[in-house]
Enzyme design. Structure first.
Site, PDB file in Angstrom:
ATOM      1  CB  CYS A 130       3.108  14.031  31.686  1.00  0.00           C
ATOM      2  SG  CYS A 130       3.002  12.540  30.680  1.00  0.00           S
TER       3      CYS A 130
ATOM      4  CE1 TYR B 282       8.991  12.935  25.504  1.00  0.00           C
ATOM      5  CE2 TYR B 282       7.073  12.993  23.987  1.00  0.00           C
ATOM      6  CZ  TYR B 282       7.511  13.268  25.378  1.00  0.00           C
ATOM      7  OH  TYR B 282       6.895  13.900  26.388  1.00  0.00           O
TER       8      TYR B 282
END
Length: 306
Positions: free
Chosen positions: A45, A172
């Protein structure tokens, strides 16, 4: 709204649920104390990666303990490879529900668990690093860097906003866009910022001169994942990181610092994105490439602050 819900094809990130603060004076109810807090992270992450970098750079490894989850996340969310010996949890979701039994959002990392009250203090990833930088100063060893100098904070905050909106979250917004317009908007903003950063780094070693700051910490995790994941997996393929001489040299310069390089696990990064995100990569097949030498020499140290 969850991280997968859309507005006109645009990706919208879930708001953070736990936003309490750890403070040096304890006024928040959560005093900065050595050994009290457990930082839950994943090497895959990018938001968690920045917290590991700061924890290492500041010499807080013995002050804030660490729990690392498996990079492959399923419908139950992030899981611990073995039951976490400190929290007793097998899944990060257990920590969220222990803190708020009514919680219905996504179970995200990084998050900080308080071993005293046995609840989550925060999953507010934009502020976990600055909290470490400003509230744990009594525990910093001699010579620890000042990643968030007072005189530069307005400029750092301004650049961080741009980096977050167009780069960190921008990839994203491109990868999860469900309309051509939303995708085009995200990709154009991403590469416009890359172009600006390439120019900025032409005459200075780091984003604010000769010393690493919070802005470098925030930019690096996206750069580390860019050619390996975002360029192909998220369709951010106008250019590669390696096509930018200054950005690529800068990224390798940061990678050479142990706090950055030692927390960069390309295997976990690739397995997480390509296996977990089946909506983007239905087969779950993990690509072999790209073959990139992050240890390739660079001469960034020769640059002055500019």
């Amino acid at each position: 709204m969850t991280t997968r819900e859309m507005t006109d094809g645009r990706f919208v990130r879930q708001a953070n649920r736990f936003t309490d603060k750890i403070t040096a004076d304890g006024s928040s109810g959560y005093p900065a104390e050595s050994g009290r807090y457990r930082l839950i992270v994943s090497y895959a992450c990018p938001w968690a990666h920045r917290t590991m970098i700061v924890r290492s750079l500041l010499g807080l490894k013995e002050v804030i303990n660490l729990a690392v989850v498996d990079p492959i996340r399923d419908e139950k969310g992030w899981r611990f490879p073995d039951r976490d010996p400190v929290t007793g949890a097998s899944f990060v979701s257990e920590l969220y529900l222990a803190s708020d039994p009514e919680y219905q959002g996504r179970y995200t990392v990084p998050c900080v668990w308080d071993t005293r009250t046995r609840r989550l203090v925060t999953n507010d990833f934009p502020f976990i690093t600055t909290m470490m930088e400003t509230e744990f100063t009594d525990y910093l060893p001699t010579g620890a860097p000042d990643l968030y100098p007072v005189e530069l904070r307005p400029e750092i905050d301004g650049l961080n906003e741009l980096i977050y909106a167009t780069v960190n979250n921008g990839v994203y917004r491109a990868g999860f866009a469900t309309s051509q317009g939303a995708y085009d908007e995200a990709v154009e903003a991403l590469f416009a910022t890359f172009d600006r950063l390439e120019e900025r780094l032409a005459g200075r070693r780091y984003l604010f001169g000769d010393a690493v700051t919070e802005s470098d910490v925030r930019l690096y995790p996206t750069l580390a994942r860019f050619d390996a994941v975002y360029n192909g997996h998220f369709k951010c393929n106008v250019r590669r990181l390696t096509d930018y001489p200054n950005l690529w040299g800068y990224a390798r310069d940061l990678f050479s610092i142990p706090a950055f390089g030692d927390t960069t696990d390309f295997d976990q990064i690739k397995r997480h994105y390509y296996i977990t995100q089946r909506n983007v990569n239905p087969s779950g097949v993990v690509p072999k490439g790209p073959l990139i030498d992050w240890s390739e020499p660079q001469d960034r140290a020769a640059l002055t602050s500019g």
